[in-house]
Design a protein around this motif. Structure first.
Motif, PDB file in Angstrom:
ATOM      1  N   PHE A 185      47.309  10.609 -53.038  1.00 27.19           N
ATOM      2  CA  PHE A 185      46.376  10.244 -51.976  1.00 27.19           C
ATOM      3  C   PHE A 185      45.396   9.181 -52.476  1.00 27.19           C
ATOM      4  O   PHE A 185      45.115   8.215 -51.779  1.00 27.19           O
ATOM      5  CB  PHE A 185      45.613  11.480 -51.495  1.00 27.19           C
ATOM      6  CG  PHE A 185      46.449  12.432 -50.692  1.00 27.19           C
ATOM      7  CD1 PHE A 185      47.747  12.105 -50.310  1.00 27.19           C
ATOM      8  CD2 PHE A 185      45.948  13.659 -50.310  1.00 27.19           C
ATOM      9  CE1 PHE A 185      48.522  12.973 -49.565  1.00 27.19           C
ATOM     10  CE2 PHE A 185      46.701  14.546 -49.556  1.00 27.19           C
ATOM     11  CZ  PHE A 185      47.998  14.211 -49.185  1.00 27.19           C
ATOM     12  N   GLU A 186      44.880   9.379 -53.665  1.00 26.55           N
ATOM     13  CA  GLU A 186      43.952   8.403 -54.239  1.00 26.55           C
ATOM     14  C   GLU A 186      44.630   7.055 -54.412  1.00 26.55           C
ATOM     15  O   GLU A 186      44.047   6.003 -54.122  1.00 26.55           O
ATOM     16  CB  GLU A 186      43.445   8.914 -55.591  1.00 26.55           C
ATOM     17  CG  GLU A 186      42.569   7.927 -56.358  1.00 26.55           C
ATOM     18  CD  GLU A 186      41.250   7.632 -55.677  1.00 26.55           C
ATOM     19  OE1 GLU A 186      40.660   6.566 -55.968  1.00 26.55           O
ATOM     20  OE2 GLU A 186      40.802   8.457 -54.856  1.00 26.55           O
ATOM     21  N   ALA A 222      45.438   1.559 -48.804  1.00 27.81           N
ATOM     22  CA  ALA A 222      46.491   1.032 -47.937  1.00 27.81           C
ATOM     23  C   ALA A 222      46.453   1.698 -46.564  1.00 27.81           C
ATOM     24  O   ALA A 222      46.606   1.028 -45.535  1.00 27.81           O
ATOM     25  CB  ALA A 222      47.857   1.240 -48.588  1.00 27.81           C
ATOM     26  N   ILE A 223      46.238   3.004 -46.531  1.00 24.85           N
ATOM     27  CA  ILE A 223      46.163   3.704 -45.253  1.00 24.85           C
ATOM     28  C   ILE A 223      44.881   3.327 -44.514  1.00 24.85           C
ATOM     29  O   ILE A 223      44.882   3.176 -43.282  1.00 24.85           O
ATOM     30  CB  ILE A 223      46.255   5.226 -45.469  1.00 24.85           C
ATOM     31  CG1 ILE A 223      47.624   5.589 -46.060  1.00 24.85           C
ATOM     32  CG2 ILE A 223      46.034   5.977 -44.160  1.00 24.85           C
ATOM     33  CD1 ILE A 223      48.813   5.128 -45.233  1.00 24.85           C
ATOM     34  N   TYR A 283      56.998   7.153 -46.237  1.00 26.17           N
ATOM     35  CA  TYR A 283      56.704   8.408 -45.551  1.00 26.17           C
ATOM     36  C   TYR A 283      55.250   8.444 -45.087  1.00 26.17           C
ATOM     37  O   TYR A 283      54.946   8.789 -43.935  1.00 26.17           O
ATOM     38  CB  TYR A 283      57.009   9.555 -46.509  1.00 26.17           C
ATOM     39  CG  TYR A 283      56.337  10.873 -46.236  1.00 26.17           C
ATOM     40  CD1 TYR A 283      56.475  11.525 -45.018  1.00 26.17           C
ATOM     41  CD2 TYR A 283      55.579  11.483 -47.232  1.00 26.17           C
ATOM     42  CE1 TYR A 283      55.866  12.751 -44.783  1.00 26.17           C
ATOM     43  CE2 TYR A 283      54.971  12.706 -47.008  1.00 26.17           C
ATOM     44  CZ  TYR A 283      55.119  13.328 -45.793  1.00 26.17           C
ATOM     45  OH  TYR A 283      54.519  14.536 -45.565  1.00 26.17           O
ATOM     46  N   LEU A 284      54.326   8.042 -45.957  1.00 17.85           N
ATOM     47  CA  LEU A 284      52.905   8.088 -45.640  1.00 17.85           C
ATOM     48  C   LEU A 284      52.569   7.142 -44.492  1.00 17.85           C
ATOM     49  O   LEU A 284      51.831   7.499 -43.565  1.00 17.85           O
ATOM     50  CB  LEU A 284      52.091   7.741 -46.883  1.00 17.85           C
ATOM     51  CG  LEU A 284      50.582   7.922 -46.824  1.00 17.85           C
ATOM     52  CD1 LEU A 284      50.214   9.351 -46.427  1.00 17.85           C
ATOM     53  CD2 LEU A 284      49.956   7.571 -48.179  1.00 17.85           C
ATOM     54  N   VAL A 337      39.642  -5.233 -45.296  1.00 14.79           N
ATOM     55  CA  VAL A 337      39.945  -4.164 -44.350  1.00 14.79           C
ATOM     56  C   VAL A 337      40.432  -2.903 -45.052  1.00 14.79           C
ATOM     57  O   VAL A 337      40.987  -2.004 -44.437  1.00 14.79           O
ATOM     58  CB  VAL A 337      40.991  -4.607 -43.300  1.00 14.79           C
ATOM     59  CG1 VAL A 337      40.409  -5.668 -42.409  1.00 14.79           C
ATOM     60  CG2 VAL A 337      42.267  -5.086 -43.940  1.00 14.79           C
ATOM     61  N   ALA A 338      40.204  -2.839 -46.360  1.00 16.59           N
ATOM     62  CA  ALA A 338      40.632  -1.657 -47.116  1.00 16.59           C
ATOM     63  C   ALA A 338      39.814  -0.437 -46.757  1.00 16.59           C
ATOM     64  O   ALA A 338      40.276   0.686 -46.889  1.00 16.59           O
ATOM     65  CB  ALA A 338      40.567  -1.914 -48.613  1.00 16.59           C
TER      66      ALA A 338
END
Length: 209
Positions: A24-25, A30-31, A70-71, A200-201
């Motif tokens: 996750f970190e 990116a998400i 997948y994420l 936009v991160a």
């Protein structure tokens, strides 16, 4: 290869919570980028829903899918569900843009006019085209990965990418402040796309630790 996404993902699915936290970190920014030019103030909530959805559905991931693909697929589903939940009528994301859905949304800050024009233009093209361009320019994903994420054939992605670039050029013609700005943005699209990537991160959206 113990530090690869695949190794961490395998460890996480086997019950290693720390491996999941590290994944996750690793992919948080990116998400965050995926949501920040689409939903503004709702981004932190949707980022959280993405990682929670990832956690809840991790056992259903096919072995040939990378964790990153997948994420993003989970994020893509979360985004579409978010907009559908806010609309009183059915939505066609091949036609409807973020600007259509949120015309008064606050634009992200950008250092240069070309950067601001690019961010605004992306919001004015149909959402499925915006998603395709941002995954292509910002995340450097290929057609096969984008096809998995968006749930369409690879050939559709290639056609969509070509059309998305045409639509972006048309949108830029409307939002650019001068012919020179339009020319510079179009002539150096890859460079301007890279320059706004970090902006936009959404690192400020990270929860406190």
């Amino acid at each position: 290869m113990e530090d690869s996404d695949e190794a961490k993902f395998a460890a996480w699915r086997a019950g290693d919570a720390r491996a999941g936290a590290e994944l996750f970190e690793r992919h948080y920014d990116a998400i965050a980028r995926f949501f920040r030019n689409k939903v503004d103030v709702d981004a932190p909530d949707l980022i959280q829903k993405t990682f929670l959805g990832c956690l809840e559905s991790r056992e259903r991931v096919r072995g040939d899918s990378s964790f990153r693909t997948y994420l993003f697929a989970v994020a893509h589903n979360v985004l579409y569900k978010h907009f559908r939940g806010r609309s009183r009528s059915p939505l066609d994301f091949g036609v409807t843009s973020v600007h259509d859905l949120r015309p008064s949304a606050t634009a992200l800050l950008a250092r240069r006019g070309e950067e601001q024009a690019l961010l605004q233009a992306l919001r004015q093209i149909p959402l499925e085209h915006q998603v395709t361009l941002e995954l292509y320019f910002w995340e450097k994903l290929g057609a096969r990965e984008m096809a998995e994420i968006q749930g369409v054939p690879e050939g559709t992605i290639r056609t969509r990418l070509r059309r998305a670039k045409q639509l972006l050029e048309q949108a830029l013609a409307h939002v650019a402040r001068s012919p020179a700005e339009l020319h510079d943005t179009l002539a150096n699209l890859d460079a301007w796309a890279s320059s706004v990537r970090a902006q936009v991160a959404g690192r400020s959206d990270r929860p406190a630790t």
